[in-house]
Design a protein around this motif. Sequence first.
Motif, PDB file in Angstrom:
ATOM      1  N   LEU A 133      45.764  49.722  48.127  1.00  0.00           N
ATOM      2  CA  LEU A 133      44.799  48.760  48.643  1.00  0.00           C
ATOM      3  C   LEU A 133      44.793  47.513  47.763  1.00  0.00           C
ATOM      4  O   LEU A 133      44.809  47.615  46.530  1.00  0.00           O
ATOM      5  N   GLY A 134      44.783  46.329  48.415  1.00  0.00           N
ATOM      6  CA  GLY A 134      44.688  45.085  47.673  1.00  0.00           C
ATOM      7  C   GLY A 134      45.784  44.092  47.948  1.00  0.00           C
ATOM      8  O   GLY A 134      45.686  42.931  47.545  1.00  0.00           O
ATOM      9  N   PRO A 148      41.423  39.603  45.517  1.00  0.00           N
ATOM     10  CA  PRO A 148      40.956  39.615  44.130  1.00  0.00           C
ATOM     11  C   PRO A 148      40.648  41.035  43.673  1.00  0.00           C
ATOM     12  O   PRO A 148      40.177  41.871  44.463  1.00  0.00           O
ATOM     13  N   ALA A 149      40.900  41.308  42.412  1.00  0.00           N
ATOM     14  CA  ALA A 149      40.648  42.641  41.872  1.00  0.00           C
ATOM     15  C   ALA A 149      39.193  43.055  42.052  1.00  0.00           C
ATOM     16  O   ALA A 149      38.896  44.236  42.294  1.00  0.00           O
ATOM     17  N   GLU A 150      38.270  42.064  41.987  1.00  0.00           N
ATOM     18  CA  GLU A 150      36.857  42.383  42.141  1.00  0.00           C
ATOM     19  C   GLU A 150      36.556  42.909  43.544  1.00  0.00           C
ATOM     20  O   GLU A 150      35.707  43.785  43.735  1.00  0.00           O
ATOM     21  N   ALA A 151      37.251  42.326  44.552  1.00  0.00           N
ATOM     22  CA  ALA A 151      37.025  42.765  45.926  1.00  0.00           C
ATOM     23  C   ALA A 151      37.512  44.196  46.120  1.00  0.00           C
ATOM     24  O   ALA A 151      36.869  44.996  46.822  1.00  0.00           O
ATOM     25  N   VAL A 152      38.635  44.526  45.492  1.00  0.00           N
ATOM     26  CA  VAL A 152      39.162  45.888  45.596  1.00  0.00           C
ATOM     27  C   VAL A 152      38.239  46.863  44.880  1.00  0.00           C
ATOM     28  O   VAL A 152      37.920  47.948  45.393  1.00  0.00           O
ATOM     29  N   ALA A 153      37.781  46.482  43.695  1.00  0.00           N
ATOM     30  CA  ALA A 153      36.902  47.354  42.915  1.00  0.00           C
ATOM     31  C   ALA A 153      35.570  47.598  43.611  1.00  0.00           C
ATOM     32  O   ALA A 153      34.902  48.612  43.367  1.00  0.00           O
ATOM     33  N   ALA A 154      35.176  46.682  44.480  1.00  0.00           N
ATOM     34  CA  ALA A 154      33.885  46.791  45.155  1.00  0.00           C
ATOM     35  C   ALA A 154      33.908  47.728  46.359  1.00  0.00           C
ATOM     36  O   ALA A 154      32.865  48.003  46.958  1.00  0.00           O
ATOM     37  N   ILE A 155      35.086  48.211  46.735  1.00  0.00           N
ATOM     38  CA  ILE A 155      35.178  49.101  47.894  1.00  0.00           C
ATOM     39  C   ILE A 155      34.558  50.453  47.561  1.00  0.00           C
ATOM     40  O   ILE A 155      34.923  51.097  46.577  1.00  0.00           O
ATOM     41  N   HIS A 156      33.624  50.884  48.367  1.00  0.00           N
ATOM     42  CA  HIS A 156      32.944  52.153  48.141  1.00  0.00           C
ATOM     43  C   HIS A 156      33.742  53.307  48.763  1.00  0.00           C
ATOM     44  O   HIS A 156      34.468  53.136  49.744  1.00  0.00           O
ATOM     45  N   SER A 163      42.343  59.061  44.216  1.00  0.00           N
ATOM     46  CA  SER A 163      42.425  57.602  44.138  1.00  0.00           C
ATOM     47  C   SER A 163      42.517  57.188  42.674  1.00  0.00           C
ATOM     48  O   SER A 163      41.916  57.820  41.800  1.00  0.00           O
ATOM     49  N   THR A 164      43.299  56.114  42.434  1.00  0.00           N
ATOM     50  CA  THR A 164      43.525  55.647  41.065  1.00  0.00           C
ATOM     51  C   THR A 164      43.545  54.126  41.041  1.00  0.00           C
ATOM     52  O   THR A 164      44.227  53.502  41.867  1.00  0.00           O
ATOM     53  N   SER A 165      42.826  53.535  40.116  1.00  0.00           N
ATOM     54  CA  SER A 165      42.862  52.077  39.942  1.00  0.00           C
ATOM     55  C   SER A 165      44.094  51.715  39.106  1.00  0.00           C
ATOM     56  O   SER A 165      44.322  52.292  38.037  1.00  0.00           O
ATOM     57  N   VAL A 166      44.879  50.733  39.621  1.00  0.00           N
ATOM     58  CA  VAL A 166      46.112  50.330  38.940  1.00  0.00           C
ATOM     59  C   VAL A 166      46.253  48.812  38.998  1.00  0.00           C
ATOM     60  O   VAL A 166      46.500  48.249  40.074  1.00  0.00           O
ATOM     61  N   ASP A 167      46.086  48.155  37.886  1.00  0.00           N
ATOM     62  CA  ASP A 167      46.327  46.707  37.787  1.00  0.00           C
ATOM     63  C   ASP A 167      45.642  45.896  38.886  1.00  0.00           C
ATOM     64  O   ASP A 167      46.268  45.023  39.500  1.00  0.00           O
ATOM     65  N   GLY A 168      44.404  46.177  39.151  1.00  0.00           N
ATOM     66  CA  GLY A 168      43.668  45.423  40.155  1.00  0.00           C
ATOM     67  C   GLY A 168      43.813  45.952  41.566  1.00  0.00           C
ATOM     68  O   GLY A 168      43.195  45.426  42.498  1.00  0.00           O
ATOM     69  N   VAL A 177      40.984  44.126  52.598  1.00  0.00           N
ATOM     70  CA  VAL A 177      41.704  43.791  51.361  1.00  0.00           C
ATOM     71  C   VAL A 177      43.219  43.871  51.505  1.00  0.00           C
ATOM     72  O   VAL A 177      43.950  43.556  50.568  1.00  0.00           O
ATOM     73  N   GLY A 178      43.695  44.306  52.673  1.00  0.00           N
ATOM     74  CA  GLY A 178      45.132  44.469  52.854  1.00  0.00           C
ATOM     75  C   GLY A 178      45.624  45.734  52.170  1.00  0.00           C
ATOM     76  O   GLY A 178      44.987  46.242  51.238  1.00  0.00           O
TER      77      GLY A 178
END
Length: 314
Positions: free
Chosen positions: A73-74, A91-99, A158-163, A192-193
Amino acid sequence: MTSGLLLIDKAQGWTSHDAVARTRRLAGTRKVGHAGTLDPMATGLLVLGVNSSTRLLTFVVGLDKEYLATIRLGAATTTDDAEGEEITRSPAEAVAAIHAEAIAAGIAALTGDISQQPSAVSAIKVDGKRAYARVRAGEDVQLAERPVTVSSFELLSSTSVDGFLDLDVRVTCGSGTYIRALARDLGAGLGVGAHLTRLRRTRIGPFRIEDACLLDDLDVATAIISPTDAATRVLDRLDLSAQQAIDLGHGKRIAVTVVPGHSGPIAAIAPDGRLVGLVEVRGTTAKSILNFPADEPAVPATPVTPADASGESA
């Protein structure tokens, strides 16, 4: 007798045609086909038919399939996977904001009987030419939506990777479903694509990746699934008497007793275990719709040279 199905674990970077070409050399015959392509980026199960058993591939293509995939995602790409060029990035913030709830809802919306627009970079033919060839030639290809069935779409982790946010998923689906398109549509729905970074096919009907082998390890004689075994895994079975086997081979109808309401081809098996053919039942009789050779001699295999490892087409 060199005839039957082979279960191949396709390596990344190989095309399905590469796998067929290599198997032709190993099996010593040009009569090899596959039941459903895998993109070069993808790995996993490829079912190949050898000699007369290529006729069985028709009944394998339409079986349900299972995949393991990673959706990033992103960012969206031109091919909906990691091999394409990035066309949008959030933006990384938009991806991080996904619940998590939004992801679950997006996955649920893409589960069941849905309408899906295949990726433009696909093997679907448009006026006789593959869609991906038209895209590479600079054409703007928009494929029509089509109904598909996604039996299950499960988030494993799920894993956060570089934004970005990488989703590991398991998908079981009907024939004609594009996992790349599921990734694309999930990302679009979340705003977010998204694109695929990993895809592995683990099952086609009753055939599982655990029973497959890499091409580098393939020994055709020991790995091949006999025509009888292959046919009876995907079709109902009709055991014949010796005389019925002879009659079917001569094109005659035979008397049978089957469960009322049965439809579709049935694998007709001789007393010695040989696949005589596929039959169609009407009322209390059956006739052959596809005969298999009683004696299919093996063809001496051509030695495989180191150059064959490149996946060069035959």
